[in-house]
Design a protein around this motif. Structure first.
Motif, PDB file in Angstrom:
ATOM      1  N   SER A   4       0.835  -1.191   0.000  1.00 34.31           N
ATOM      2  CA  SER A   4       0.000   0.000   0.000  1.00 34.31           C
ATOM      3  C   SER A   4       0.875   1.248   0.000  1.00 34.31           C
ATOM      4  O   SER A   4       1.949   1.268   0.591  1.00 34.31           O
ATOM      5  CB  SER A   4      -0.922  -0.001   1.216  1.00 34.31           C
ATOM      6  N   THR A   5       0.415   2.265  -0.691  1.00 33.41           N
ATOM      7  CA  THR A   5       1.088   3.558  -0.720  1.00 33.41           C
ATOM      8  C   THR A   5       0.069   4.604  -0.312  1.00 33.41           C
ATOM      9  O   THR A   5      -1.053   4.603  -0.826  1.00 33.41           O
ATOM     10  CB  THR A   5       1.597   3.895  -2.143  1.00 33.41           C
ATOM     11  N   ARG A   6       0.456   5.452   0.596  1.00 29.88           N
ATOM     12  CA  ARG A   6      -0.393   6.560   1.021  1.00 29.88           C
ATOM     13  C   ARG A   6       0.462   7.815   1.076  1.00 29.88           C
ATOM     14  O   ARG A   6       1.690   7.727   1.091  1.00 29.88           O
ATOM     15  CB  ARG A   6      -0.996   6.308   2.411  1.00 29.88           C
ATOM     16  N   ARG A   8       0.432  11.765   3.230  1.00 29.82           N
ATOM     17  CA  ARG A   8      -0.196  12.620   4.236  1.00 29.82           C
ATOM     18  C   ARG A   8       0.685  13.852   4.405  1.00 29.82           C
ATOM     19  O   ARG A   8       1.841  13.871   3.983  1.00 29.82           O
ATOM     20  CB  ARG A   8      -0.380  11.894   5.565  1.00 29.82           C
ATOM     21  N   HIS A 106       5.805   3.021  -5.784  1.00 32.36           N
ATOM     22  CA  HIS A 106       5.374   4.023  -4.799  1.00 32.36           C
ATOM     23  C   HIS A 106       5.351   5.435  -5.361  1.00 32.36           C
ATOM     24  O   HIS A 106       4.423   6.198  -5.074  1.00 32.36           O
ATOM     25  CB  HIS A 106       6.265   3.978  -3.559  1.00 32.36           C
ATOM     26  N   ARG A 109       2.215   5.890  -7.582  1.00 35.20           N
ATOM     27  CA  ARG A 109       0.979   5.932  -6.789  1.00 35.20           C
ATOM     28  C   ARG A 109       0.905   7.206  -5.968  1.00 35.20           C
ATOM     29  O   ARG A 109      -0.159   7.834  -5.866  1.00 35.20           O
ATOM     30  CB  ARG A 109       0.863   4.683  -5.924  1.00 35.20           C
ATOM     31  N   ALA A 110       2.027   7.641  -5.383  1.00 39.69           N
ATOM     32  CA  ALA A 110       2.037   8.885  -4.594  1.00 39.69           C
ATOM     33  C   ALA A 110       1.723  10.075  -5.494  1.00 39.69           C
ATOM     34  O   ALA A 110       0.983  10.987  -5.084  1.00 39.69           O
ATOM     35  CB  ALA A 110       3.391   9.065  -3.907  1.00 39.69           C
ATOM     36  N   LEU A 113      -1.930  10.229  -6.096  1.00 39.79           N
ATOM     37  CA  LEU A 113      -2.634  10.714  -4.903  1.00 39.79           C
ATOM     38  C   LEU A 113      -2.476  12.226  -4.736  1.00 39.79           C
ATOM     39  O   LEU A 113      -3.434  12.920  -4.384  1.00 39.79           O
ATOM     40  CB  LEU A 113      -2.114   9.982  -3.657  1.00 39.79           C
ATOM     41  N   VAL A 114      -1.285  12.744  -4.986  1.00 40.12           N
ATOM     42  CA  VAL A 114      -1.097  14.187  -4.812  1.00 40.12           C
ATOM     43  C   VAL A 114      -1.830  14.966  -5.902  1.00 40.12           C
ATOM     44  O   VAL A 114      -2.275  16.098  -5.667  1.00 40.12           O
ATOM     45  CB  VAL A 114       0.392  14.580  -4.697  1.00 40.12           C
ATOM     46  N   ARG A 116      -4.756  14.241  -6.897  1.00 39.15           N
ATOM     47  CA  ARG A 116      -6.112  14.370  -6.321  1.00 39.15           C
ATOM     48  C   ARG A 116      -6.153  15.473  -5.274  1.00 39.15           C
ATOM     49  O   ARG A 116      -7.123  16.225  -5.203  1.00 39.15           O
ATOM     50  CB  ARG A 116      -6.569  13.048  -5.717  1.00 39.15           C
ATOM     51  N   VAL A 117      -5.112  15.563  -4.441  1.00 38.75           N
ATOM     52  CA  VAL A 117      -5.033  16.648  -3.457  1.00 38.75           C
ATOM     53  C   VAL A 117      -5.044  18.002  -4.173  1.00 38.75           C
ATOM     54  O   VAL A 117      -5.750  18.937  -3.763  1.00 38.75           O
ATOM     55  CB  VAL A 117      -3.764  16.510  -2.573  1.00 38.75           C
ATOM     56  N   ASN A 145       1.451   9.188 -15.273  1.00 34.15           N
ATOM     57  CA  ASN A 145       0.424   9.959 -14.570  1.00 34.15           C
ATOM     58  C   ASN A 145      -0.115  11.102 -15.426  1.00 34.15           C
ATOM     59  O   ASN A 145      -0.674  12.065 -14.914  1.00 34.15           O
ATOM     60  CB  ASN A 145       0.970  10.482 -13.248  1.00 34.15           C
TER      61      ASN A 145
END
Length: 175
Positions: A4-6, A8, A106, A109-110, A113-114, A116-117, A145
């Motif tokens: 998993s990659t998240r 924050r 990673h 995927r990161a 995610l960013v 989307r931020v 991406n």
């Protein structure tokens, strides 16, 4: 099994683990990043840097994040130079992944995610990035991406004793 990659927001408590990654990876990152003073590689130096990033976050000019795998900090992803004005609405992305966690997806995927931020939280319209002309792995991450190269910034960064060109990348968000 895919890990998993998240991401924050960075926290002051991240300083020690970031410093440990940066000390271990100083040679691996040398071709891609400018020289840093010795203090940069200490927990205290990272704590000071994180304080500055969080001040920029509070001012609305930066979104400083960490990349996590299985709950552990393995890198950073930052949206800097945020211009939230209605006629600009853009930010520039930078990222790194610790050598111990590279080639596992990673970064890609990161980055997703960013993005989307940038769209959902920051309300930005355009994402930008820059890579060294020789940094093919980072260029692959950007292409996957949805980024496209749009120009070369000549002699834009001083790396390892000489001025280097940078390849400029863009993506219109929401596309």
């Amino acid at each position: 099994m895919r890990s998993s990659t998240r991401i924050r927001l960075i926290e002051p408590d991240d300083a020690a683990v970031i410093a440990a990654h940066r000390v271990r990876d100083v040679e691996a990152f040398r071709p891609w990043e400018p020289d840093q003073p010795a203090a940069f590689f200490t927990p205290e130096g990272q704590a000071e840097r994180i304080d500055g990033l969080l001040a920029g976050y509070r001012a609305g000019s930066v979104w400083p994040g960490v990349v996590l795998a299985e709950g552990e900090v393995i890198g950073q992803i930052t949206v800097g130079g945020i211009l939230p004005q209605p006629y600009l609405r853009r930010g520039s992305i930078g990222y790194w992944i610790a050598s111990t966690a590279q080639n596992q997806g990673h970064a890609g995927r990161a980055l997703g995610l960013v993005l989307r931020v940038m769209t959902d939280e920051l309300g930005l319209h355009r994402a930008e990035a820059s890579t060294n002309l020789d940094n093919l792995p980072s260029q692959r991450v950007l292409r996957r991406n949805g980024f496209s190269p749009y120009g070369v910034a000549h002699s834009s960064i001083y790396l390892d004793g000489s001025w280097r060109d940078g390849l400029l990348w863009e993506r219109i968000l929401g596309d």
